[in-house]
Motif scaffolding. Structure first.
Motif, PDB file in Angstrom:
ATOM      1  N   TYR A  83       0.846  -1.188   0.000  1.00 36.83           N
ATOM      2  CA  TYR A  83       0.000   0.000   0.000  1.00 36.83           C
ATOM      3  C   TYR A  83       0.879   1.234   0.000  1.00 36.83           C
ATOM      4  O   TYR A  83       1.927   1.244   0.654  1.00 36.83           O
ATOM      5  CB  TYR A  83      -0.887   0.035   1.260  1.00 36.83           C
ATOM      6  CG  TYR A  83      -1.797  -1.148   1.360  1.00 36.83           C
ATOM      7  CD1 TYR A  83      -3.034  -1.151   0.732  1.00 36.83           C
ATOM      8  CD2 TYR A  83      -1.410  -2.290   2.060  1.00 36.83           C
ATOM      9  CE1 TYR A  83      -3.865  -2.263   0.790  1.00 36.83           C
ATOM     10  CE2 TYR A  83      -2.231  -3.404   2.120  1.00 36.83           C
ATOM     11  CZ  TYR A  83      -3.451  -3.380   1.490  1.00 36.83           C
ATOM     12  OH  TYR A  83      -4.267  -4.478   1.538  1.00 36.83           O
ATOM     13  N   THR A  84       0.438   2.274  -0.708  1.00 35.54           N
ATOM     14  CA  THR A  84       1.104   3.571  -0.618  1.00 35.54           C
ATOM     15  C   THR A  84       0.237   4.422   0.289  1.00 35.54           C
ATOM     16  O   THR A  84      -0.960   4.589   0.049  1.00 35.54           O
ATOM     17  CB  THR A  84       1.272   4.213  -2.004  1.00 35.54           C
ATOM     18  OG1 THR A  84       2.103   3.344  -2.780  1.00 35.54           O
ATOM     19  CG2 THR A  84       1.941   5.571  -1.906  1.00 35.54           C
ATOM     20  N   VAL A  85       0.854   4.921   1.367  1.00 36.24           N
ATOM     21  CA  VAL A  85       0.111   5.587   2.434  1.00 36.24           C
ATOM     22  C   VAL A  85       0.722   6.962   2.686  1.00 36.24           C
ATOM     23  O   VAL A  85       1.943   7.092   2.829  1.00 36.24           O
ATOM     24  CB  VAL A  85       0.167   4.738   3.730  1.00 36.24           C
ATOM     25  CG1 VAL A  85      -0.633   5.378   4.842  1.00 36.24           C
ATOM     26  CG2 VAL A  85      -0.340   3.320   3.470  1.00 36.24           C
ATOM     27  N   GLY A  86      -0.130   8.003   2.727  1.00 38.60           N
ATOM     28  CA  GLY A  86       0.323   9.365   3.022  1.00 38.60           C
ATOM     29  C   GLY A  86       0.900   9.458   4.423  1.00 38.60           C
ATOM     30  O   GLY A  86       0.504   8.714   5.322  1.00 38.60           O
ATOM     31  N   LEU A  87       1.845  10.382   4.607  1.00 37.69           N
ATOM     32  CA  LEU A  87       2.521  10.520   5.908  1.00 37.69           C
ATOM     33  C   LEU A  87       1.538  10.771   7.052  1.00 37.69           C
ATOM     34  O   LEU A  87       1.766  10.312   8.172  1.00 37.69           O
ATOM     35  CB  LEU A  87       3.548  11.661   5.859  1.00 37.69           C
ATOM     36  CG  LEU A  87       4.684  11.497   4.865  1.00 37.69           C
ATOM     37  CD1 LEU A  87       5.651  12.661   4.965  1.00 37.69           C
ATOM     38  CD2 LEU A  87       5.411  10.180   5.077  1.00 37.69           C
ATOM     39  N   GLN A  88       0.439  11.491   6.764  1.00 41.31           N
ATOM     40  CA  GLN A  88      -0.528  11.789   7.826  1.00 41.31           C
ATOM     41  C   GLN A  88      -1.270  10.544   8.293  1.00 41.31           C
ATOM     42  O   GLN A  88      -1.946  10.563   9.303  1.00 41.31           O
ATOM     43  CB  GLN A  88      -1.509  12.891   7.386  1.00 41.31           C
ATOM     44  CG  GLN A  88      -2.534  12.474   6.339  1.00 41.31           C
ATOM     45  CD  GLN A  88      -2.038  12.602   4.909  1.00 41.31           C
ATOM     46  OE1 GLN A  88      -0.848  12.547   4.632  1.00 41.31           O
ATOM     47  NE2 GLN A  88      -2.968  12.767   3.967  1.00 41.31           N
TER      48      GLN A  88
END
Length: 189
Positions: A113-118
């Motif tokens: 999964y690509t997950v945003g830093l937030q």
């Protein structure tokens, strides 16, 4: 003709749906108005779509974000917050496999999964603990991808949400049993 004047002034154009307003809730109140005016501008002076508003908000957030300090091999917890794409992944851990500018690619128990830093929080594990989690993750993923029953998948999912870097003796026994089951299945397959 006074009404014509109102529609060309961005501050007079108001949202017409929740989809247009929702992305702005991530911003500070003083940023929300700027985001709306910019979105109206992008929409050519008309009511912007929810997607335009979301894109504008994303750009503002990216400009104000701190640099990505995650490292490859680090173990992080996925925080769903208000991201519907991560539904069902809340609390799962993942191992950072790529560090991007505003996100990380994680290897979780059931895929990448690509997950945003937030939406990430580091467990701050020691290197040895990160290595243990990587080994557990590889084992879980191998069993998961073999396509066993749904109840087994649920057990694997619960292992993928542990907030510790080890398995208990019983969890280890059950995972080993599942591994021997798929090895047996592959041999006879």
């Amino acid at each position: 003709m006074a009404n014509e004047n109102l529609t060309t002034n961005g501050s007079q154009i108001l949202p017409t749906s929740e989809r247009q307003v929702r992305p702005m809730t991530k911003l500070e109140p003083q940023e929300q108005q700027k985001a709306w005016l910019r979105a109206v501008e992008f929409a050519g002076g008309k009511v912007p779509t929810g997607k335009i508003v979301k894109d504008v908000v994303q750009r503002i957030m990216e400009r104000t974000q701190v640099p990505n300090t995650y490292q490859i091999g680090e173990v992080c917890q996925i925080l769903v917050k208000d991201n519907p794409e991560l539904r069902g992944k809340g609390g799962c851990w993942g191992i950072v496999s790529a560090v991007n500018e505003f996100s990380c690619t994680l290897r979780a128990w059931d895929g990448e999964y690509t997950v945003g830093l937030q939406h990430l929080k580091s467990y701050n594990y020691l290197p040895a603990e990160c290595q243990q989690v990587r080994e557990i993750s590889d084992r879980i993923n191998r069993v998961y991808s073999s396509g066993l029953e749904e109840s087994v998948q649920r057990f694997l999912e619960s292992l993928g949400k542990l907030n510790r870097a080890y398995l208990t003796a019983l969890e280890e026994k059950v995972l080993s049993l599942l591994e021997s089951e798929i090895t047996h299945k592959e041999a006879w397959g």
